[in-house]
Design an enzyme around this catalytic site. Sequence first.
Site, short mmCIF file in Angstrom:
data_model
loop_
_atom_site.label_atom_id
_atom_site.label_comp_id
_atom_site.label_asym_id
_atom_site.label_seq_id
_atom_site.Cartn_x
_atom_site.Cartn_y
_atom_site.Cartn_z
N SER A 180 -6.85 -0.46 6.86
CA SER A 180 -5.75 0.50 6.83
C SER A 180 -4.46 -0.11 7.38
O SER A 180 -3.89 -1.02 6.79
CB SER A 180 -6.16 1.76 7.60
OG SER A 180 -5.29 2.83 7.33
N ASP A 185 3.01 -11.44 2.53
CA ASP A 185 3.94 -11.33 1.41
C ASP A 185 5.32 -11.89 1.74
O ASP A 185 5.98 -12.47 0.87
CB ASP A 185 4.07 -9.86 0.98
CG ASP A 185 2.78 -9.33 0.36
OD1 ASP A 185 1.97 -10.14 -0.11
OD2 ASP A 185 2.57 -8.10 0.38
N LYS A 240 -9.33 -0.60 2.74
CA LYS A 240 -9.05 0.85 2.73
C LYS A 240 -7.55 1.05 2.55
O LYS A 240 -6.77 0.89 3.48
CB LYS A 240 -9.52 1.53 4.01
CG LYS A 240 -9.28 3.04 3.99
CD LYS A 240 -9.68 3.71 5.30
CE LYS A 240 -9.43 5.21 5.25
NZ LYS A 240 -8.00 5.55 5.09
#
Length: 706
Positions: A470, A481, A495
């Site tokens: 999460s 990224d 998740k």
Amino acid sequence: MKRSLLYLLVVVASLGGLSAQGKTEIDSLPVLMPKSEHPNSLFVIIRLINQYHYRKLPIDDSLSTVIYDNYVSSLDPNKLYFLKADIDYFERYRKQLDDDLQNANLDFGYQLFGLYRERALERINQLGEILSTEFDFTKDEFYETDFDQMDWAKSRDELTNRWRKILKNEAITYKMAGREWDDIKESLTNRYKRIRKSIYQYNSEDVFQYYMNALTSAFDPHTDYFSPITSENFQINMSLSLEGIGARLTQRLDYTTVAEVVPGGPAFKSKGLEKNDRIIGVAQGDEGEFVDVIGWRLDDVIQLIRGPKGSVVRLQLLKSAKDVQALPDTLRLVREKIKLEDESAKAEMIPITENTKTYKLGVVSIPNFYVNFEERNRGVKDYKSTTRDVKALIKDLKSQGIDGLLIDLRYNGGGSLQEAIDLTGLFVPSGPAVQVKNSDFSVDILSDDDNNQVFYDGPLAVLTNRYSASASEIFSGAVQDYRRGIILGENSFGKGTVQNLIDLDRPVVAYLNQMARVKKASNQDVGDILRMRNGIQSGNLRLGQLKMTLAKFYRVTGSSTQRMGVRPDIQFPTPFDHTTFGESSRPNALPWDEISSSNFGPTNEISSELIKHLKSLYARHLETDPGLQKLIADIEKIKEDRANTKISLNLAERQSANEEEADDMSTTVPQGEVFTDEANQEKLKEDPYLKESLRILAEMSSEKNR
């Protein structure tokens, strides 16, 4: 529901029938029927799911099939109670449940549960006969644990043989602990007496909850219905978490199961209790006898585990990730009151020497993404939060002149979304950190807003494992990224969904008011409707709660974290694969997909050339580091054991296997070319993942300074 149908099923399906004693006992079972409020709760649950759940699925024959399979599996996951004839009979309902549920018809759920109770009592009634003589522990036979590959038993005798093997396996675990047959027989008999008692304690709310969860889990594994007593137990469990071992528990038929380990608590610190572990025994203090809690109700187990601060409780565990032949683990915990600071991020500076040069490396461990909402809402200036704590820790580490920083997110199951975004802002310039797609398909782009300031700009690594989920995945995904740091360790959990908890009281009252107006307009009696509404409003009638998936996370690149998680730039050895643990292993989990990329500018501090170089370094470590080689061998053994779904029921073979495992565990692991002070050397000896992460971080620091 008509009782006669259940007896018809018993006669048709039992293939040999029950003894007179068995029929008499079944006759004494209380008849379970839906409560008057259940059809209204069902109507509201379906309406809420249809309107607000992220996954838009029609309630049709296809969904009916999933609900049917979910319910059968929840009642008899190991195919130990129902006969093939039972299942063949109920197959007629496979594509009928969608119509029944939309018409608030709960008959199937209660009928099948009734047969489950009868079948369970029939099995338990046979235990005395099976245990009448001691098992032959020299016989070469096996018990198959891959229940998905097994068919339903065709006869009562076939089921009896399956139960004989289960009891023999349980007896072997006692035998290996040095217990004699009479003692083993008594323990097993008492265990199943408690299970018999729990069968009699099932009530209408239990059945409704099991059946509703068969419906909700057809949409995704994180949508659940909580009955009133389950909601109440949740509060008890939270108290347990704050003044006990630090674990939230749930009940799965006969087993008390770990639903969550609370960061900062005794269980979390021990690293010995994990999600989905089953607690089978509880003992008080260091000398107390273990109480077998298989078959106990959840609240009774909780009371046994709870205790005063500073006292010792020992747990016997069936570990979720262990080999099926393994003995139960014993975990010793000292109960304590968990304070907010115990859940806080922690930091330490670990100097290591690589190639004759010493690097001062900071390690910040974050157990979850927390924030003191109460203080924040009151306007307290220095309210406690993950980002504030980590910022202070990094400031202290910087004052010590660290050469690199490792953020340890292992076992971090998530928490505050905003904290994950704010923490990202300490390391990257202002910009989007995550995208959230809502059930109406709108997309919110959530950004860090700190005036383009970067608090730490040195070498950065993030360590994850399969339990990182999460919010952990949002942070580590953003770091990856933006190419700001390198991600090391295991693939994260995957998740990528958001849930909210909804009390059913208000929407059910609104529905009842609507029904009352309709009835009144048609001159029908509205007394029962108003009495139910007034009961809910006064608190005399309690309804349950619905936890529902409302949104989905996406990385700034547009890729979902759902199922896929965050894949490390350098993946360490792991005993897990996507089919056995993680979101992708869960039935009906939402799929991975992607949306448009947000507008963000990578820092490019982690180049493809640097990753290639670090991978090459890691490959050399795999070949030369004895600690890593031992770790890989252990993991391969775990995978091999897990792939073996047959448990030997030969005592000598089992003892030999466990002796070999004990010998392997006692082997000293050499450490290779890493030099630290004595305390840190011991820490790295016990944690090869941390050790390898720091070695890679040291190389990153070396490369940056060239």
